[in-house]
Enzyme design. Structure first.
Site, PDB file in Angstrom:
ATOM      1  N   ARG A  28     -76.205 -24.439  24.144  1.00 43.74           N
ATOM      2  CA  ARG A  28     -74.878 -25.643  23.954  1.00 43.74           C
ATOM      3  C   ARG A  28     -73.490 -25.004  25.003  1.00 43.74           C
ATOM      4  O   ARG A  28     -73.290 -23.692  24.724  1.00 43.74           O
ATOM      5  CB  ARG A  28     -74.119 -25.112  22.068  1.00 43.74           C
ATOM      6  CG  ARG A  28     -72.755 -26.034  22.069  1.00 43.74           C
ATOM      7  CD  ARG A  28     -71.930 -26.238  20.780  1.00 43.74           C
ATOM      8  NE  ARG A  28     -71.149 -27.190  21.137  1.00 43.74           N
ATOM      9  CZ  ARG A  28     -70.628 -28.051  20.866  1.00 43.74           C
ATOM     10  NH1 ARG A  28     -71.104 -29.013  20.736  1.00 43.74           N
ATOM     11  NH2 ARG A  28     -68.947 -28.516  20.692  1.00 43.74           N
ATOM     12  N   GLY A  29     -73.469 -25.613  25.445  1.00 45.03           N
ATOM     13  CA  GLY A  29     -72.790 -24.896  26.697  1.00 45.03           C
ATOM     14  C   GLY A  29     -71.219 -24.822  26.343  1.00 45.03           C
ATOM     15  O   GLY A  29     -71.147 -23.419  27.023  1.00 45.03           O
ATOM     16  N   GLU A  30     -70.678 -25.517  25.286  1.00 50.48           N
ATOM     17  CA  GLU A  30     -68.954 -25.245  25.249  1.00 50.48           C
ATOM     18  C   GLU A  30     -69.451 -23.504  24.899  1.00 50.48           C
ATOM     19  O   GLU A  30     -68.585 -22.954  25.356  1.00 50.48           O
ATOM     20  CB  GLU A  30     -68.298 -26.023  24.729  1.00 50.48           C
ATOM     21  CG  GLU A  30     -68.530 -27.303  25.047  1.00 50.48           C
ATOM     22  CD  GLU A  30     -67.880 -28.535  23.922  1.00 50.48           C
ATOM     23  OE1 GLU A  30     -67.359 -27.675  23.225  1.00 50.48           O
ATOM     24  OE2 GLU A  30     -67.630 -29.553  24.057  1.00 50.48           O
ATOM     25  N   THR A  32     -71.924 -20.761  25.822  1.00 52.37           N
ATOM     26  CA  THR A  32     -72.712 -20.401  26.145  1.00 52.37           C
ATOM     27  C   THR A  32     -72.847 -20.070  27.331  1.00 52.37           C
ATOM     28  O   THR A  32     -73.193 -18.688  27.792  1.00 52.37           O
ATOM     29  CB  THR A  32     -73.782 -19.789  25.221  1.00 52.37           C
ATOM     30  OG1 THR A  32     -74.759 -20.848  25.415  1.00 52.37           O
ATOM     31  CG2 THR A  32     -74.180 -19.666  23.855  1.00 52.37           C
ATOM     32  N   ARG A  33     -72.314 -21.107  28.114  1.00 49.90           N
ATOM     33  CA  ARG A  33     -72.325 -21.368  29.814  1.00 49.90           C
ATOM     34  C   ARG A  33     -72.197 -20.660  30.076  1.00 49.90           C
ATOM     35  O   ARG A  33     -72.549 -19.302  31.555  1.00 49.90           O
ATOM     36  CB  ARG A  33     -71.915 -22.729  29.832  1.00 49.90           C
ATOM     37  CG  ARG A  33     -72.596 -22.892  31.511  1.00 49.90           C
ATOM     38  CD  ARG A  33     -71.666 -24.094  31.751  1.00 49.90           C
ATOM     39  NE  ARG A  33     -72.546 -25.420  30.748  1.00 49.90           N
ATOM     40  CZ  ARG A  33     -73.422 -25.683  30.879  1.00 49.90           C
ATOM     41  NH1 ARG A  33     -74.624 -25.857  31.772  1.00 49.90           N
ATOM     42  NH2 ARG A  33     -73.827 -26.819  30.003  1.00 49.90           N
ATOM     43  N   GLY A  61     -71.960 -36.718  23.608  1.00 47.99           N
ATOM     44  CA  GLY A  61     -72.999 -38.140  22.668  1.00 47.99           C
ATOM     45  C   GLY A  61     -73.816 -38.379  23.326  1.00 47.99           C
ATOM     46  O   GLY A  61     -74.253 -39.291  23.230  1.00 47.99           O
ATOM     47  N   GLU A  95     -82.050 -32.768  22.315  1.00 48.10           N
ATOM     48  CA  GLU A  95     -83.003 -31.457  22.835  1.00 48.10           C
ATOM     49  C   GLU A  95     -83.932 -30.484  22.160  1.00 48.10           C
ATOM     50  O   GLU A  95     -85.294 -30.995  21.924  1.00 48.10           O
ATOM     51  CB  GLU A  95     -81.809 -31.477  23.619  1.00 48.10           C
ATOM     52  CG  GLU A  95     -82.815 -30.534  24.387  1.00 48.10           C
ATOM     53  CD  GLU A  95     -81.629 -29.390  25.645  1.00 48.10           C
ATOM     54  OE1 GLU A  95     -81.900 -29.669  26.713  1.00 48.10           O
ATOM     55  OE2 GLU A  95     -81.044 -28.425  25.077  1.00 48.10           O
TER      56      GLU A  95
END
Length: 168
Positions: A28-30, A32-33, A61, A95
């Site tokens: 989840r990018g927000e 851990t990116r 989404g 995913e």
């Protein structure tokens, strides 16, 4: 856009396959990116491991892009980084569902990492995962069961727990 290294090939137990990536990083990018995943990606690349990472933020989404589906299918190993808010993202859950299908069909290795989240929270969909599923219930009720199954399956695999309490 994605960052990759050179392709590799590997032999599967069931058949010979050519893999275009050694590792696909799912996260989840927000959450851990720009911290853990960036460091993990850099470490893998330094060791010459061909790693696929999605470096673009996708709209909330948004459907999984065909390029990401293909990258998952072409990766020998998939590392899934679970974070506290992972289940908030229907994109991440879709995913993951595809990753688990590929694991079965293509004999891929899936390695979960629990980044500041308890594996039991993921497996049993408790805490923030339970809250996320309650939100999804109103919009994507038809997907809930397949997402729950994917979370249960992946959380039964051996993995790593990175707990913020360990760093205090």
């Amino acid at each position: 856009m994605a960052s990759t290294s050179s392709p590799s090939s590997s032999t599967s137990a069931s058949s010979s396959q050519v893999w275009n990536h050694d590792v696909y990083l799912s996260f989840r990018g927000e959450d851990t990116r720009y911290n853990f995943v960036d460091h993990l990606h850099a470490a893998l690349q330094q060791r010459g491991i061909c790693t696929y990472i999605d470096i673009e933020s996708l709209p909330h989404g948004a459907p999984i892009a065909k390029t990401l589906l293909k990258a998952i299918q072409e990766s020998r190993i998939v590392v899934v980084v679970f974070s506290e808010n992972y289940a908030d993202s229907s994109f991440c859950l879709n995913e993951l569902e595809h990753i688990m299908e590929c694991k079965k069909e293509r004999d891929q290795i899936v390695m979960p990492i629990y980044y500041h989240v308890d594996p039991l929270v993921v497996r049993k969909q408790k805490g923030t995962y339970e809250e996320a599923f309650a939100k999804h219930e109103f919009q994507l009720n038809d997907k809930l069961e397949s997402w729950r199954k994917a979370l249960e399956e992946v959380s039964s695999l051996p993995g790593w727990v990175l707990n913020k309490d360990l760093y205090r």
